[in-house]
Each structure stands twice: as C-alpha cells, then as structure tokens.
Design a protein around this motif. Structure first.
Motif, mmCIF file in Angstrom:
data_model
loop_
_atom_site.group_PDB
_atom_site.id
_atom_site.type_symbol
_atom_site.label_atom_id
_atom_site.label_comp_id
_atom_site.label_asym_id
_atom_site.label_seq_id
_atom_site.Cartn_x
_atom_site.Cartn_y
_atom_site.Cartn_z
ATOM 1 N N ASN A 83 0.811 -1.226 0.000
ATOM 2 C CA ASN A 83 0.000 0.000 0.000
ATOM 3 C C ASN A 83 0.843 1.273 0.000
ATOM 4 O O ASN A 83 0.293 2.380 -0.005
ATOM 5 C CB ASN A 83 -0.916 0.006 1.234
ATOM 6 N N ARG A 86 0.669 3.922 -3.157
ATOM 7 C CA ARG A 86 -0.609 4.667 -3.199
ATOM 8 C C ARG A 86 -0.663 5.690 -2.064
ATOM 9 O O ARG A 86 -1.042 6.844 -2.257
ATOM 10 C CB ARG A 86 -1.782 3.688 -3.120
ATOM 11 N N SER A 89 1.819 8.545 -2.718
ATOM 12 C CA SER A 89 1.393 9.375 -3.855
ATOM 13 C C SER A 89 0.320 10.369 -3.453
ATOM 14 O O SER A 89 0.165 11.419 -4.082
ATOM 15 C CB SER A 89 0.837 8.494 -4.986
ATOM 16 N N ALA A 90 -0.456 10.020 -2.416
ATOM 17 C CA ALA A 90 -1.558 10.886 -1.981
ATOM 18 C C ALA A 90 -1.065 12.063 -1.135
ATOM 19 O O ALA A 90 -1.844 12.975 -0.831
ATOM 20 C CB ALA A 90 -2.572 10.057 -1.196
#
Ligand SMILES: NC(=O)c1ccc[n+]([C@@H]2O[C@H](COP(=O)([O-])OP(=O)(O)OC[C@H]3O[C@@H](n4cnc5c(N)ncnc54)[C@H](OP(=O)(O)O)[C@@H]3O)[C@@H](O)[C@H]2O)c1
Length: 239
Positions: A83, A86, A89-90
C-alpha cells in the motif's frame, strides 16, 4: 532533527523509540489518527494497539501521513509495502519535495494459505509473495511516485530490533546496506545509521540495488526460521 515516521506498525515503533532516545522530535504518520487511537485489538502480527505505544511515549505527535511528512525534515517510510506507493502518492508533493525519504518497506503480498504455492513455516504461517521483483523494486516505484523526494532504501536485511540496536548482535560487527540515487541523501541515512550504532554501512549504489535488498527478505526469513526465530546479523567479509 524533526523526523516523520510514516507507519504505526512494529517496525515503525522500533525506529520511533530509538529516534526519541536519540533526542529527535518525531511525528508518526497514520491514515486517520482517530481511527488508529480507537483500535483496541493487536494487529495480525500480535502488535498491541498504537495507543499503548503512545502512552509510553507521550512526547510523540500522531498525524495523518500528509501532515507528518510535512512536519519532518527527514521522512521514513514504514507503510505496509503493497500500500506504500498509493499512500505516498496521496501526500501533497510539497510535503516531500527535496527531503530524504528512507524506505524500509518490503513489498510482501499477504495471501490466504491456500493461495500460496510454497508454504514456509514463518511466524505468520506462510511465506508471502513479493511484488515487484527482479525488474523493479518498491523503492524505485516510490522514487517514481514522489520524484522530488530523495529515496534511500535501507534497513531491510535485519529485524527491526537489530536495525536500531546493532550492538546487540555480534558486538555490532556486521553490515547494513543502503541504495539510492542521491549521494547527499545516502549520507544523511548513513549518519542516522551511525547514530543507531552501525559501523559497517555498505553503499550498494543506485536505487535498482534495492531489488536485491527487498528480495533478500525470503532468504532472511529462511535463516530466521532455521535459527528458531533468533535474530542474526549479516557480515560482508572483505578480502
Ligand atoms: N527490518 C525491516 O526491514 C522491517 C521490519 C519491520 C517491517 N518492515 C517492513 O516495513 C513495512 C511496515 O511493517 P510493519 O510490520 O511495521 O507494519 P505493517 O502492519 O506492515 O504496516 C502498518 C502501516 O501500514 C499502513 N497501511 C496498512 N494498510 C494500508 C492501506 N491500505 N493504505 C495506507 N496505509 C496502510 C498502516 O496505516 P495505519 O497506521 O493507518 O493503520 C500502518 O501505518 C512492511 O513493508 C514490512 O515488511 C521491515
């Protein structure tokens, strides 16, 4: 130094306790602080809820991944491997831009036992697969996802307790490895590892070397199992 540790698992807690003992100001990142603090059950590895750790270290700040990253001069990634890209990247790019991002996550894919072709007697019952492998690494994926950060792979070849206390194994006479594309970032990580007690820090070069470091996790698990769960070090013996 202000250090952000993104992750609330056992690995993160080992680093956090050591960083606090060394006098750093630590912000721990999580998805949702309220949800994390409301947990009352141990995780799948038997790690107690984060609130028990926070109670022992009240000087800690718990924040979202984004707020923790923004607060850190140095950022450490301890997010569950599959995870991590992701989640990182957020985070708004400016929170990580120009910063050293030390990554110690392993890209395990945890599965159900009947989905695993070659079960191994690891502490969690089976040996998870990893992805990516061979032609890519989690560290390279992270570097592509957050191009303005300076990713350094480190700390994946020992148990977390050994990473933060190398002198407990063989009097500290063993080796830890780093890889990354930015010399200044690798120096920052090497300085941190020196402070942890490491004397033999081997720079493996650019970030693709992280592929071998991450895939080494299978061999580490095999040795760990063969030793009956004992911790051990890896020593590179030169000519
Ligand atoms: N010495 C070593 O090399 C070493 C030692 C330990 C661990 N590791 C590696 O480090 C990583 C962390 O391991 P760990 O055992 O400390 O903890 P973990 O249980 O693998 O991961 C916990 C962290 O991952 C976050 N997370 C889980 N699912 C997520 C999702 N869907 N989206 C975003 N974030 C998510 C959790 O967020 P919340 O805080 O919100 O729950 C938590 O902060 C793993 O890759 C592990 O293999 C390496």
């Amino acid at each position: 130094m202000k250090i952000a540790l993104l992750g609330t698992g056992a690995g993160a807690r080992a680093h956090v306790a050591k960083l606090l003992a060394l006098g750093h100001q630590v912000t721990v990142g999580t998805r949702d602080p309220e949800v994390t603090l409301a947990r009352t059950e141990p995780d799948m590895m038997g790690t107690p809820p984060f609130s028990t750790f926070l109670a022992k270290h009240p000087e800690l700040t718990l924040a979202t991944f984004a707020d923790a990253a923004a607060a850190g001069e140095l950022v450490i990634n301890g997010i569950d491997g599959i995870n991590a890209v992701r989640a990182l990247s957020a985070i708004p790019a400016e929170a990580l831009a120009g910063k050293v991002l030390m990554d110690y996550a392993v890209p395990y894919i945890y599965q159900q036992p009947d989905e695993v072709e070659h079960p191994w007697p690891t502490p969690w019952g089976v040996m998870p697969r990893m992805s990516p492998v061979d032609t890519d690494s989690l560290a390279e994926q992270i570097q592509r996802a957050v191009p303005d950060a300076k990713v350094v792979k480190a700390c994946v070849t020992q148990e977390q307790e050994t990473v933060v206390n190398p002198n407990e194994i063989g009097g500290g006479d063993h080796t830890i490895f780093i890889a990354g594309n930015h010399a200044d970032a690798k120096q920052t990580v090497a300085d941190l590892l020196n402070a942890y007690g490491w004397r033999d820090i081997l720079d493996l070069g650019e970030l693709p070397a992280a592929r071998g470091l991450e895939m080494y996790a299978h061999f580490h698990a095999a040795v760990h199992t063969a030793l009956g769960g004992e911790r051990f070090g890896v020593k590179i013996v030169r000519k």
